[in-house]
Design an enzyme around this catalytic site. Structure first.
Site, short mmCIF file in Angstrom:
data_model
loop_
_atom_site.label_atom_id
_atom_site.label_comp_id
_atom_site.label_asym_id
_atom_site.label_seq_id
_atom_site.Cartn_x
_atom_site.Cartn_y
_atom_site.Cartn_z
N GLY A 45 43.60 43.92 37.14
CA GLY A 45 42.15 43.73 37.22
C GLY A 45 41.52 45.12 37.14
O GLY A 45 41.94 46.04 37.86
N GLN A 194 47.09 34.31 35.57
CA GLN A 194 46.26 34.87 36.64
C GLN A 194 45.31 33.82 37.23
O GLN A 194 44.96 33.87 38.40
CB GLN A 194 45.43 36.06 36.13
N ASP A 235 36.84 44.03 31.24
CA ASP A 235 37.68 45.22 31.30
C ASP A 235 36.99 46.44 30.71
O ASP A 235 37.27 47.58 31.09
CB ASP A 235 39.02 44.98 30.60
N ASN A 245 37.68 41.37 27.59
CA ASN A 245 38.20 40.71 28.81
C ASN A 245 39.47 39.97 28.42
O ASN A 245 39.88 39.98 27.23
CB ASN A 245 37.14 39.77 29.40
N LYS A 246 40.09 39.34 29.38
CA LYS A 246 41.38 38.65 29.18
C LYS A 246 41.38 37.80 27.91
O LYS A 246 40.40 37.11 27.63
CB LYS A 246 41.67 37.81 30.42
O1 MRU Z 1 45.57 41.81 32.56
P1 MRU Z 1 44.72 41.74 33.80
O2 MRU Z 1 45.16 40.69 34.76
O3 MRU Z 1 44.55 43.10 34.44
O4 MRU Z 1 43.30 41.30 33.24
C1 MRU Z 1 42.23 41.17 34.13
C2 MRU Z 1 40.98 40.68 33.51
O5 MRU Z 1 40.90 40.43 32.33
C3 MRU Z 1 39.78 40.58 34.42
O6 MRU Z 1 38.92 39.57 34.00
C4 MRU Z 1 39.01 41.91 34.38
O7 MRU Z 1 39.87 42.99 34.61
C5 MRU Z 1 37.92 41.94 35.36
S1 MRU Z 1 38.50 42.05 37.02
C6 MRU Z 1 37.18 42.16 38.06
#
Ligand code: MRU
Length: 352
Positions: A45, A194, A235, A245-246
């Protein structure tokens, strides 16, 4: 339970690869331990990665036993590079490392003890700052959530993804705290789940009504008019509002546009990268192929199959209804409105 805690010279992380089965705490004693935890997503995150990296630099400073400030700075530079080479997409990582590096760039004349103390204080300030920003995002963002709203979210942008409270889940939490009787649908979020493992766990802990769905159920729910709004984290947000984002976020935004459902992004201003003019400049992390081919010891796909595993995608600004930040809510035209928020952020003096 705390996601990240620094005490007695160690960084303690709630191991997010073990959730929801086990609440396991890992101990990072060195910056290399911290870099490994970030790369292997024991902490993940965007804001949580940034805060952890800041404490990683504190560990690097602690390891230095000499009395030469320049030697300490050399060590910090090496640690900064190692921590910066873990995950490329979340800008909070680089934002936090840069904020820390300013301390030793301006450290002329400081002793090793003085510099180390300043570094530790700044890491705590970054952590506190993240929590405060998230609370503000929650308060502002909940105004956009109607009573009884059915909300779809993707991945985990909650307390686990930050120093606390969360961004997208911060808005959801704040709406729940206001008694809005909301209902959340959580995408499971392939391949690392996640949504299933972390968002479902967090919301259940807080007794916020949540229903887990497969990623491919989201469109069907929208077609059935069972989703009132979508809210996700970020991100990296470019100066024009394009948002990384994801992986899967872009598909949701397209579906939201088709079904005329509001699509919101919630993020602290530390996630906005004013150095890039559009999402085209965002580096998208590609991860191990076995994350898709296997789940632990279980083989899910033929060993020999070719795999493509980008961890993020970029949602173009025209698909985003509003971006909720701690400096205010930006709506189109983003280019102008994000600049306004950036000046508010500068006034706060937190983006130095
Ligand atoms: O690969 P990850 O689990 O780090 O990805 C996280 C995300 O995509 C979240 O939506 C993003 O980091 C925002 S967290 C407040």
């Amino acid at each position: 339970m705390k996601t990240i805690e620094y005490k007695n010279g160690c960084l303690y992380l709630l191991d997010q690869t073990a959730l929801p089965v086990e609440k396991r705490i890992i101990t990072c004693k060195t910056y290399q331990d911290t870099a490994k935890a970030i790369k292997e997503m024991q902490v993940r995150g965007a804001p949580a990665i940034g805060v952890s990296a800041a404490f990683g630099l504190v560990l690097a400073a602690n390891e230095y036993q000499g009395s030469d400030s320049n030697a300490l700075i050399e060590r910090l530079e090496i640690a900064k590079e190692t921590l910066g080479n873990t995950r490329p997409t979340a800008v909070n990582l680089f934002w936090a490392l840069q904020r820390m590096a300013k301390l030793w760039d301006n450290a002329k004349g400081l002793s090793v003890l003085e510099l180390s103390t300043t570094i530790e204080e700044e890491a705590h300030a970054i952590a506190r700052d993240d929590l405060a920003r998230n609370k503000t995002i929650g308060l502002l963002g909940q105004q956009l959530i109607p009573q009884g709203a059915r909300i779809l979210t993707h991945c985990n942008a909650g307390a686990l993804a930050t120093f606390g409270y969360g961004t997208a889940l911060g808005v959801i939490r704040a709406a729940h705290e206001q008694g809005k009787e909301i209902e959340v649908f959580a995408d499971e979020t392939r391949p690392l789940l996640q949504g299933a493992r972390l968002t479902a766990w967090e919301l259940l802990e807080d007794k916020i009504p949540v229903t887990l769905i497969t990623d491919s159920t989201a469109g069907y729910l929208m077609q059935q008019q069972r989703i009132d709004l979508i809210i996700v984290g970020a991100d990296r947000i470019a100066a024009n509002g394009d948002t990384a984002n994801k992986i899967g976020t872009y598909s949701l935004a397209v579906l939201a546009g088709h079904h005329q459902i509001p699509f919101y992004v919630a993020a602290p201003f530390s996630t906005v990268d004013m150095n890039i003019s559009s999402g085209k400049e965002i580096i998208i992390e590609e991860r191990e192929h076995d994350e898709i081919r296997r789940w632990g010891n279980i083989q899910l796909a033929p060993e020999a199959v070719k795999v493509y595993n980008p961890a993020f995608d970029v949602t173009p600004n025209h698909l985003i209804t509003a971006i909720i930040t701690d400096c205010g809510i930006a709506r189109p035209p983003y280019l102008e409105n994000i600049v306004d928020l950036a000046s508010k952020n500068d006034e706060k003096g937190e983006n130095k």
